[in-house]
Design an enzyme around this catalytic site. Structure first.
Site, mmCIF file in Angstrom:
data_model
loop_
_atom_site.group_PDB
_atom_site.id
_atom_site.type_symbol
_atom_site.label_atom_id
_atom_site.label_comp_id
_atom_site.label_asym_id
_atom_site.label_seq_id
_atom_site.Cartn_x
_atom_site.Cartn_y
_atom_site.Cartn_z
ATOM 1 N N HIS A 4 20.136 83.177 99.996
ATOM 2 C CA HIS A 4 18.976 84.036 99.725
ATOM 3 C C HIS A 4 18.877 85.188 100.739
ATOM 4 O O HIS A 4 18.952 84.973 101.943
ATOM 5 C CB HIS A 4 17.710 83.181 99.789
ATOM 6 N N ALA A 43 16.225 75.214 101.618
ATOM 7 C CA ALA A 43 16.607 75.966 102.818
ATOM 8 C C ALA A 43 16.380 77.466 102.607
ATOM 9 O O ALA A 43 16.831 78.031 101.614
ATOM 10 C CB ALA A 43 18.076 75.687 103.159
ATOM 11 N N VAL A 90 17.710 79.989 103.940
ATOM 12 C CA VAL A 90 18.930 80.808 103.904
ATOM 13 C C VAL A 90 19.818 80.438 102.717
ATOM 14 O O VAL A 90 20.883 81.028 102.544
ATOM 15 C CB VAL A 90 19.764 80.683 105.197
ATOM 16 N N GLU A 91 19.409 79.459 101.918
ATOM 17 C CA GLU A 91 20.228 79.082 100.773
ATOM 18 C C GLU A 91 19.477 79.412 99.475
ATOM 19 O O GLU A 91 19.499 80.547 99.026
ATOM 20 C CB GLU A 91 20.637 77.612 100.880
ATOM 21 N N MET A 92 18.771 78.461 98.894
ATOM 22 C CA MET A 92 18.125 78.725 97.610
ATOM 23 C C MET A 92 16.649 79.080 97.746
ATOM 24 O O MET A 92 16.032 79.576 96.801
ATOM 25 C CB MET A 92 18.357 77.537 96.669
#
Lengths: 347, 347
Positions: A92, A132, A134-136
């Site tokens: 993201h 997370a 920084v992920e989804m």
């Protein structure tokens, strides 16, 4: 006379070869196990066809992410060995994750999930990246809203979790994904050989396996996944450089807060390793031979000869397995109630 | 006597109903065509099984992008109607594309590609996003390097383009992708009805089709893709608001530089429209009923009654087709020579 001696020597040679092969297999079977021929059972989560089908849809659905860009499949790409071929995943807001994405293939057979083993199973694991930042970058509430907004998903959850009062839940989403992932089992030439097919491994791969055992690699990389269970310090004998082992990531120390666990990681499962470069939790090494040499030096204090490295890599190549046939699912369309994707970075 | 009259009336009624149905189908067949029952031939690009298989691998391969994050599949997600369910796609460096991603399904049957028709076919189209800085941000040279670095790809190009001196090329990559996309044909209830199956459309859908013709929608949205050919100004009667038709995007004007082409776009192909929200080149409208109402007002000066909108939407729903079964391909692993992914934004 000479001919008879020669014949005897040949016969002895053959016997010795066969005995050696059996000895190697016997030794291997002490520390490795072939993959099961059926989908593994999952603790507290019966694997039913309905749940597998639902889990596959969820695994492929980018609407589980806040942005609508990322699905489980994005970083655990089933077309490329179950990972994403990047040092660390891009998530993201174009942020980078802290560690290399491990493969989803055969992951159900790992003792625990993530490089530091902080998730006890794939259901617990699945909840991590979805939340997370920084992920989804999504939230359980938003995911449940999303799933409840599509009648086909609601029906699939009901069918997958019969008798439950609230079948559509974040927990059940994770269980369905786990059930699908349990089907991602990839039998390899090494399994055929363990199961008795002498021709499944080349002589070079067998020599590599022998080395793998003799040098001590199999002390940590053992079991059905040739790793994936047990925690060991990276740099047991000699710490690799800061590029490969960044000082900021203390591995399992973050989970246990025990000094002994500084730079301790779960031994990487080595199935399909030839497909899942780059290597290590830092994802800094692209070449499998180099990765093998770093391991030999840092963990065993061994400097491998080039031919030994080549043999070891031939053995690792024999762990590349056959993916089950996976058809692209047809996902239900959004409705008026489906939360809209947002690419905004709020955290 | 009364009974006889009633029977006659019933018989007449039936006749009239059947005659009406035939009349509607006759009218429909004047302007629409059912999907072909075989994979369409592609100009200058024979569709062979080898090429389709290669094209599928390329379509799914994120290594065609500079970052390794995006493949064709990312924005033309075959699990979600062949598009990405976003206003405009998110690409390299988390940049947003200028227009809504159109579906790849049945796209081979469009007269030209992109909202402004600037690519004459899917091979030309495929080269666009791969090179666009806000999408996959790659270069033809880098793509060819990437493909040449993997022996399995080189072999697949040789098999797909036999007799060619340099089979691995950016042009052939595009041709292979086009061949795969030619297989993405989705027969729908509307096709079954056009082909003579009276029961394939509900009465509401038939009423919607009648309206679609009577009101004049089919003047632009016609042919095998119910659109996808011909260019028309958006806001023929009344320009929609700047949110739906942003003044900065002049559509086909950028292609032809002809004043007449300001705000002119290719009529959207309407197959699978129920799966491909949000709508319009701006992707600003999520609700299909609202999109239908905006079209009626801006293009036809018509204000639809709610039941008319519902009928029209029922007709559009009948364009949702069945995707062919697509198995996830197994992509070749990188080698030492494969360019490494970079998430840097350089342009």
């Amino acid at each position: 006379m000479i001919r008879r001696v020669l014949m005897m020597a040949t016969a002895l040679g053959c016997l010795t070869g066969a005995a050696q092969a059996d000895a190697l297999r016997d030794a291997a079977l002490q520390m490795f196990k072939p993959l099961p021929s059926t989908v593994p059972a999952v603790k507290d989560n019966p694997v039913t066809p309905e749940k597998v089908e639902l889990g596959k849809a969820l695994f492929f659905d980018p609407r589980l992410s806040a942005s609508g860009v990322f699905s489980c499949y994005s970083c655990h790409n089933l077309a490329t060995g179950g990972d994403d071929n990047m040092e660390t995943s891009v998530g993201h807001g174009w942020q980078k994750g802290p560690r290399n994405a491990p493969t989803a293939l055969n992951a159900v057979l790992n003792e625990a999930q993530f490089w530091d083993g902080r998730a006890e199973d794939l259901a617990a694991q699945a909840k991590g990246p979805i939340q997370a930042g920084v992920e989804m970058a999504n939230t359980p509430e938003q995911v449940v809203l999303t799933l409840n907004s599509m009648p086909a998903y609601v029906a699939a959850f009901k069918a997958s979790f019969p008798g439950e009062g609230e079948p559509v839940s974040f927990d059940n989403m994770a269980k369905a994904i786990e059930a699908f992932e349990a089907t991602l089992i990839t039998p390899a030439p090494f399994d055929a050989w363990l199961n008795g097919d002498d021709a499944a491994l080349s002589d070079q791969a067998k020599a590599g396996l022998q080395l793998f055992i003799d040098k001590g690699c199999s002390s940590c990389h053992s079991g059905v996944n040739v790793g994936g269970h047990g925690y060991y310090p990276f740099g047991l004998v000699e710490k690799p450089g800061a590029d490969v082992l960044p000082p900021g990531d203390k591995g399992r120390f973050a989970v246990t807060e025990t000094a002994d666990d500084a730079y301790v990681f779960r031994a990487a499962p080595l199935r399909n390793i030839a497909l899942t470069a780059p290597y290590f939790h830092s994802g800094k090494v692209w070449n499998l031979s180099v990765a093998v040499e770093i391991m030999a030096e840092s963990q065993l204090g061994e400097s491998l000869k080039p031919e030994e490295t080549a043999q070891m890599v031939a053995f690792l190549d024999s762990l590349t397995g056959k993916l089950p046939e996976i058809t692209v699912p047809v996902l239900p369309p959004e409705t008026e109630a489906t939360p809209r994707p947002t690419s905004e970075v709020t955290r």
